[in-house]
Design an enzyme around this catalytic site. Structure first.
Site, short mmCIF file in Angstrom:
data_model
loop_
_atom_site.label_atom_id
_atom_site.label_comp_id
_atom_site.label_asym_id
_atom_site.label_seq_id
_atom_site.Cartn_x
_atom_site.Cartn_y
_atom_site.Cartn_z
N TYR A 101 -31.20 -45.49 -32.54
CA TYR A 101 -30.86 -44.30 -31.75
C TYR A 101 -32.15 -43.70 -31.21
O TYR A 101 -33.16 -43.60 -31.91
CB TYR A 101 -30.16 -43.25 -32.63
CG TYR A 101 -29.89 -41.95 -31.90
CD1 TYR A 101 -28.64 -41.70 -31.32
CD2 TYR A 101 -30.89 -40.98 -31.76
CE1 TYR A 101 -28.41 -40.53 -30.63
CE2 TYR A 101 -30.66 -39.80 -31.06
CZ TYR A 101 -29.41 -39.59 -30.49
OH TYR A 101 -29.18 -38.44 -29.80
N GLU A 148 -30.03 -39.71 -23.82
CA GLU A 148 -29.78 -40.41 -25.08
C GLU A 148 -29.48 -41.89 -24.88
O GLU A 148 -28.77 -42.25 -23.94
CB GLU A 148 -28.59 -39.72 -25.75
CG GLU A 148 -28.21 -40.23 -27.10
CD GLU A 148 -26.93 -39.56 -27.61
OE1 GLU A 148 -27.02 -38.52 -28.28
OE2 GLU A 148 -25.84 -40.09 -27.32
#
Ligand code: GDP
Ligand code: MN
Length: 365
Positions: free
Chosen positions: A97, A185
């Site tokens: 992530y 993101e």
């Protein structure tokens, strides 16, 4: 404003972040000359598509068309799927992530990285916070490669992979700055034989910066009522309760929502008519909130400053809502306003608590 995954990926690719090369389709027949296994992904402006059936990996053209047909006729969290992004599946070894988000507490952009990608980062934060690395970015200094290398080390990367990660992080931060992002993101940032690639992409632009960005506003991000309100210059948000809330000033509307909730009611919306609202604005506000299905009562909370209570009362009487209404009114021309409302049989009080209670009772009746 949220961008679609395919739009965000286009920007990522332009900035040198590896992205699986894909194609946007609106019809199953457009799937041709692609490699298998193939990923099909619903392009909707909500997260968690994987769990909602909006991500499929297929092995051949037959399966691909069938999956595309199915996905193009479904809803995800109430939003109809109109476009799919298709790309050859990445053979993922591990999911990471990486994101940048405006953190209101530290008033800075914070970099967040984790070795646990592919799942909700909130979930990781709750279950295994030690697997999340965070870094507050000093806006004057900016993000430097020694920061991103350190960030990568903290999530267990080393060698060439670490340097690749560091480069991607620097580029992603550049996008964050350039596009005035609230959130940018990559989840998952996928590691395969070929190195890292952004298998998913999110880019939410701060609405306050839209004036200097070149995006066209996205109609589909708003409900029909929100669009109507935008046109009328009113701040409006749809909620899922049954008591409509109209007030003047965002703070007063928020307080009204809290009060209704506290008294056991469920707000159906947030509507701020703004300062200096006149009868016409009030009518438009009622026009919008009364369109909501299943509405049981309306709570109007007015503190008259520039706004004149008699004008608000005129607006209510002229519109004449069929749904029961409770008004709290105080300030400029309060007595005139109350008189108009009482003469027309409306419930009005100068106590916020009383009027809110009444709105909840009307909704129950
Ligand atoms: P989201 O659920 O809306 O966040 O959609 P994602 O794009 O993140 O996809 C959900 C999950 O599908 C990912 O976490 C991956 O596990 C899987 N996935 C997506 N693309 C690929 C791919 O190219 N290869 C593989 N093996 N899995 C993928
Ligand atoms: Mn994702």
């Amino acid at each position: 404003m949220k961008l679609y995954e395919y739009e965000a990926k286009e920007i990522f690719a332009q900035h040198g972040i590896p992205v699986p090369e894909g194609k946007v389709i609106t019809d199953p027949d457009e799937i041709e000359g692609v490699m298998y296994p193939l990923v099909l992904k619903a392009q909707v402006l909500v997260g968690g598509r994987g769990k909602a059936g909006g991500v499929k990996i297929v092995e051949n053209i037959g399966e691909a068309k069938e999956a595309a047909e199915m996905m193009l006729s479904m809803d995800i969290k109430g939003i109809p799927v109109k476009k799919l992004l298709v790309y050859p599946a990445v053979d993922i070894q591990k999911e990471y992530y990486l994101g940048f988000v405006v953190d209101r507490n530290s008033r800075r952009v914070v970099a967040i990285a984790s070795s646990e990608g592919g799942v909700d980062i909130e979930e990781v934060a709750e279950k295994s916070p030690e697997k999340i690395a965070k870094l507050e970015i000093d806006p004057l200094l900016g993000l430097k490669s020694y920061h991103t290398v350190e960030l990568g080390k903290q999530i267990g990367l080393e060698g060439k992979t670490l340097l690749d990660f560091s480069r991607i992080a620097l580029r992603l931060y550049k996008i964050c700055e350039e596009y005035d992002a609230e959130l940018v993101e990559i989840n998952p940032l996928a590691l395969s034989e070929e190195g890292f690639s952004a298998v998913d992409a999110k880019l939410n632009v701060d609405d306050n910066a839209l004036y200097r960005q070149k995006f066209k506003p996205k109609e589909e991000e708003y409900t029909e009522l929100e669009r109507m309100a935008k046109k009328a210059g009113l701040s409006y948000v749809s909620l899922d309760g049954d008591i409509a809330i109209i007030g003047c000033g965002a703070g007063l509307v928020m307080a009204s929502l809290d009060l209704i909730q506290k008294r056991g009611g469920r707000p159906a919306n947030f509507l701020d008519v703004g300062g200096g609202a006149n009868a016409e604005n009030m009518k438009q506000a009622l026009e919008i909130v009364t369109r909501q299905k299943g509405l049981k009562s309306i709570f109007v909370n007015i503190f008259g400053g520039i706004t004149r209570c008699d004008q608000i009362a005129d607006g209510i009487v002229e519109f004449g809502p069929e749904i029961p209404l409770s008004v709290r009114m105080m300030g400029t021309n309060e007595e005139e306003g109350k008189k108009i409302l009482r003469e027309n049989g409306y419930s009005v009080s100068d106590s916020m608590a009383e009027a809110a209670q009444k709105a909840v009772e009307l909704a129950r009746a």
